[in-house]
Design a protein around this motif. Structure first.
Motif, short mmCIF file in Angstrom:
data_model
loop_
_atom_site.label_atom_id
_atom_site.label_comp_id
_atom_site.label_asym_id
_atom_site.label_seq_id
_atom_site.Cartn_x
_atom_site.Cartn_y
_atom_site.Cartn_z
N THR A 71 -5.21 -3.99 10.84
CA THR A 71 -4.79 -3.51 9.53
C THR A 71 -5.13 -4.52 8.44
O THR A 71 -5.35 -5.70 8.71
CB THR A 71 -3.26 -3.24 9.53
N GLU A 98 -3.85 -0.45 4.04
CA GLU A 98 -2.64 -0.36 3.21
C GLU A 98 -3.01 -0.52 1.74
O GLU A 98 -3.69 -1.48 1.37
CB GLU A 98 -1.64 -1.44 3.64
N GLY A 129 3.82 -1.14 1.44
CA GLY A 129 5.18 -1.22 1.96
C GLY A 129 5.37 -0.53 3.30
O GLY A 129 6.46 -0.58 3.89
N THR A 130 4.32 0.12 3.81
CA THR A 130 4.40 0.78 5.12
C THR A 130 4.62 -0.26 6.22
O THR A 130 4.12 -1.38 6.15
CB THR A 130 3.09 1.56 5.40
N ASP A 131 5.38 0.11 7.24
CA ASP A 131 5.57 -0.75 8.41
C ASP A 131 4.28 -0.68 9.23
O ASP A 131 4.13 0.17 10.11
CB ASP A 131 6.77 -0.28 9.24
N VAL A 132 3.35 -1.57 8.93
CA VAL A 132 2.02 -1.49 9.55
C VAL A 132 2.07 -1.83 11.03
O VAL A 132 1.24 -1.33 11.81
CB VAL A 132 1.00 -2.37 8.80
N VAL A 133 3.01 -2.66 11.44
CA VAL A 133 3.13 -3.00 12.86
C VAL A 133 3.50 -1.75 13.65
O VAL A 133 2.91 -1.44 14.70
CB VAL A 133 4.17 -4.11 13.08
N LYS A 134 4.46 -1.00 13.12
CA LYS A 134 4.88 0.25 13.77
C LYS A 134 3.74 1.26 13.79
O LYS A 134 3.52 1.95 14.80
CB LYS A 134 6.08 0.83 13.01
N GLU A 135 2.99 1.34 12.70
CA GLU A 135 1.86 2.28 12.63
C GLU A 135 0.77 1.92 13.64
O GLU A 135 0.17 2.80 14.27
CB GLU A 135 1.28 2.29 11.21
#
Length: 337
Positions: A71, A98, A129-135
């Protein structure tokens, strides 16, 4: 410290040069400024992520991965180089972009053009602000459902495995210093995802070299960034089973040169980019190296360095992205967004 026991893919078969910036040093009235040309590293377009990916991709291959997942921002240099490494190794690559202060433009130049040219398998765009780890974990699970094996490359290569690339770089710098009969007093580097800064600190400390390392923040506050970098150093120390504890005070950052925000250049950033292009013929980018050079120049003006100091600026790359910022860099538009 010997890192040979750790798997590594070689993407650069030479030491990147250290060059004096004589015209810039003269323009500023000292100190003596040099540049480590990591913009010339291997893989598509070069840049500091190449050193990190040598260790990260080797780890991915060791785990039998067939796809790299990572990411970054919409013009991410890290995403470009991760994709390039995947292509070189015959792997596929999925990118999560992102929107950090810049909206995604499907027709953009720069790194986005290279994502398309190198045939990225999947490109997913998410808001700031997206939870990139979760994505990324979700992307990995999607691959598992397809019977494939994904490997998540930490954002910016900013973990202990990636930091080994810049431990190696610190040893390379010290070897070149000896060869050039040149002792550096300071190293100035970008401090973003943290792996470059952490690796340099760890390498210089384990070498017992008397060199101060200064990070110029591109995104976070001083305290947040210093804690992030030191966290990587602690994980790296555990991985390498270092007996000598690296002190917290070795991590020094400045957050005075972030400007309006991540990927948004300040007037000082633009001036620094123009100055280096017009005095040394070297290109900087407005997200990382332009801000770092603005920081170095700002510290010179504040008297942070002595006139006699020898200061090494780490050029971490980012050149392809500048073409998407052309109007901003040439002051032909007022809105950097």
């Amino acid at each position: 410290m010997n890192l040979q026991e750790f798997p590594r893919q070689i993407y650069t078969e030479f030491k990147t040069p250290i060059q004096p910036l004589c015209h810039l040093s003269k323009r500023l009235g000292g100190p003596n400024i040099y540049v480590k040309r990591d913009d010339l590293l291997g893989l598509t377009g070069g840049g500091n992520k190449t050193r990190k990916l040598e260790f990260l991709v080797a780890d991915a291959l060791k785990q039998g991965a067939d796809t790299l997942i990572t990411t970054g921002a919409v013009q991410s240099n890290h995403c470009r180089l991760t994709l390039a490494a995947a292509v070189k190794e015959g792997l596929r690559c999925r990118l999560l972009l992102e929107e950090r202060n810049r909206k995604y433009n499907p027709n953009a130049n720069g790194n986005h053009f290279l994502f398309e040219l190198m045939d990225v398998e999947q490109l997913k765009v998410v808001p700031d602000g997206t939870d990139v780890v979760k994505e990324m974990e979700a992307m990995k699970q999607e691959l598992e459902l397809e019977g494939r094996n994904g490997y998540i490359v930490a954002e910016g290569g900013g973990n202990d495995i990636g930091a080994m690339g810049y431990m190696n770089c610190s040893y390379e710098i010290l070897e070149q210093s000896d060869e050039m009969d040149l002792k550096f007093d300071h190293i100035v580097t970008a401090s973003g995802s943290g792996g470059t800064h952490a690796g340099l600190v760890a390498g210089i400390h384990t070498s017992k070299a008397d060199v101060s390392i200064t990070g110029i923040n591109v995104r976070r506050s001083k305290l947040q960034q210093e804690e992030k970098v030191y966290g990587i150093i602690k994980n790296l120390s555990n991985r390498l089973i270092l007996q000598d504890i690296i002190p917290r005070k070795t991590v020094q950052c400045f957050d005075d040169y972030i400007g309006p925000g991540y990927a948004l250049p300040s007037e000082e950033t633009i001036n620094a980019i123009q100055l280096l292009a017009q005095t040394e013929g070297i290109l900087l980018d407005p997200v990382y190296t332009g801000k770092v050079m603005a920081g170095l120049i700002g510290l010179v003006k504040k008297g942070y360095f002595s006139k006699e100091d020898k200061v090494l600026f780490i050029h971490t790359g980012g050149t392809p992205a500048i073409y998407e910022y052309a109007s901003t860099i040439l002051n032909k538009e007022n809105n950097p967004k």
